[in-house]
Design an enzyme around this catalytic site. Sequence first.
Site, mmCIF file in Angstrom:
data_model
loop_
_atom_site.group_PDB
_atom_site.id
_atom_site.type_symbol
_atom_site.label_atom_id
_atom_site.label_comp_id
_atom_site.label_asym_id
_atom_site.label_seq_id
_atom_site.Cartn_x
_atom_site.Cartn_y
_atom_site.Cartn_z
ATOM 1 N N TRP A 67 21.941 67.337 72.704
ATOM 2 C CA TRP A 67 21.643 66.259 71.704
ATOM 3 C C TRP A 67 22.636 65.616 70.875
ATOM 4 O O TRP A 67 22.369 64.417 70.547
ATOM 5 C CB TRP A 67 20.853 67.247 70.569
ATOM 6 C CG TRP A 67 20.533 66.115 69.144
ATOM 7 C CD1 TRP A 67 21.033 66.252 68.122
ATOM 8 C CD2 TRP A 67 19.695 65.200 69.272
ATOM 9 N NE1 TRP A 67 20.595 65.405 67.121
ATOM 10 C CE2 TRP A 67 19.750 64.605 67.956
ATOM 11 C CE3 TRP A 67 18.853 64.701 70.230
ATOM 12 C CZ2 TRP A 67 18.986 63.471 67.317
ATOM 13 C CZ3 TRP A 67 18.105 63.327 69.898
ATOM 14 C CH2 TRP A 67 18.383 62.931 68.694
ATOM 15 N N GLU B 149 14.090 62.685 72.046
ATOM 16 C CA GLU B 149 14.257 63.877 72.634
ATOM 17 C C GLU B 149 13.742 63.751 74.229
ATOM 18 O O GLU B 149 14.420 64.817 75.060
ATOM 19 C CB GLU B 149 13.193 64.669 72.041
ATOM 20 C CG GLU B 149 13.420 65.282 70.437
ATOM 21 C CD GLU B 149 14.684 66.274 70.475
ATOM 22 O OE1 GLU B 149 15.067 66.791 71.576
ATOM 23 O OE2 GLU B 149 15.039 66.566 69.483
ATOM 24 N N TYR C 180 24.352 65.833 60.373
ATOM 25 C CA TYR C 180 23.073 65.811 60.921
ATOM 26 C C TYR C 180 22.114 67.000 60.521
ATOM 27 O O TYR C 180 21.083 67.042 60.071
ATOM 28 C CB TYR C 180 22.834 65.559 62.412
ATOM 29 C CG TYR C 180 21.465 65.662 63.237
ATOM 30 C CD1 TYR C 180 20.779 64.776 63.139
ATOM 31 C CD2 TYR C 180 21.309 66.927 63.964
ATOM 32 C CE1 TYR C 180 19.432 64.774 63.710
ATOM 33 C CE2 TYR C 180 19.899 66.984 64.494
ATOM 34 C CZ TYR C 180 19.011 65.900 64.301
ATOM 35 O OH TYR C 180 17.916 66.187 64.894
#
Length: 209
Positions: free
Chosen positions: A58, A50, A28
Amino acid sequence: MEKTGLITGEDGLDRCFWHGGLEDYRRYHDEEWGRPVTDDIRLFEKICLEGFQSGLSWLTILRKRENFRAAFAGFDFHRVARFDDEDIARCLADTGIVRHRGKIVSTINNARHAVDLKAEFGSLSRYFWSFEPKPEERPARMDLATLRANPTSPTSVRLSKDLKKRGWTFVGPTTVYAFMQAMGLVNDHIEGCFCRSQVERLRADFVRP
């Protein structure tokens, strides 16, 4: 983690520390984070995820991302805008996502406002990129201390306020700044990270919507 905020991978490349050496998180970092995005679906997906990430890591959301996509019609905001109580119940029963009623309802709410935003600006991309910070608003150098000291920015505060005024929810300044970092509105790869120069080149060639 070194004081520089970089860690060196087995491939010999220096990267921002936060991927922690985890393969999916490293991918990522290398392939997505900070690279400019103009696709409306991806922009809507990211700002919603988010919101789901608030209070969590995350990485937790990243590892559930495909489940979120399945639950929310691929984050096609025109489709999500039509979700009803039955869809809310379905999402609340889905163990593959974060089952938080407020965040689920927020995603549907934000989808409806995204439809309005696209009608007004022609695309979500044109709206969000209009908040790209000017060079003078950015730190002269992005090091670890600067990154840690700035979980928000003046621009993320402005964007957050504007979204809230338009009826969006779960879009506080910290959430919005994380969105801006990920979608390439800013380049917050730490100096020395091999991705930083790649992202700078992409941003230099990037055609703003």
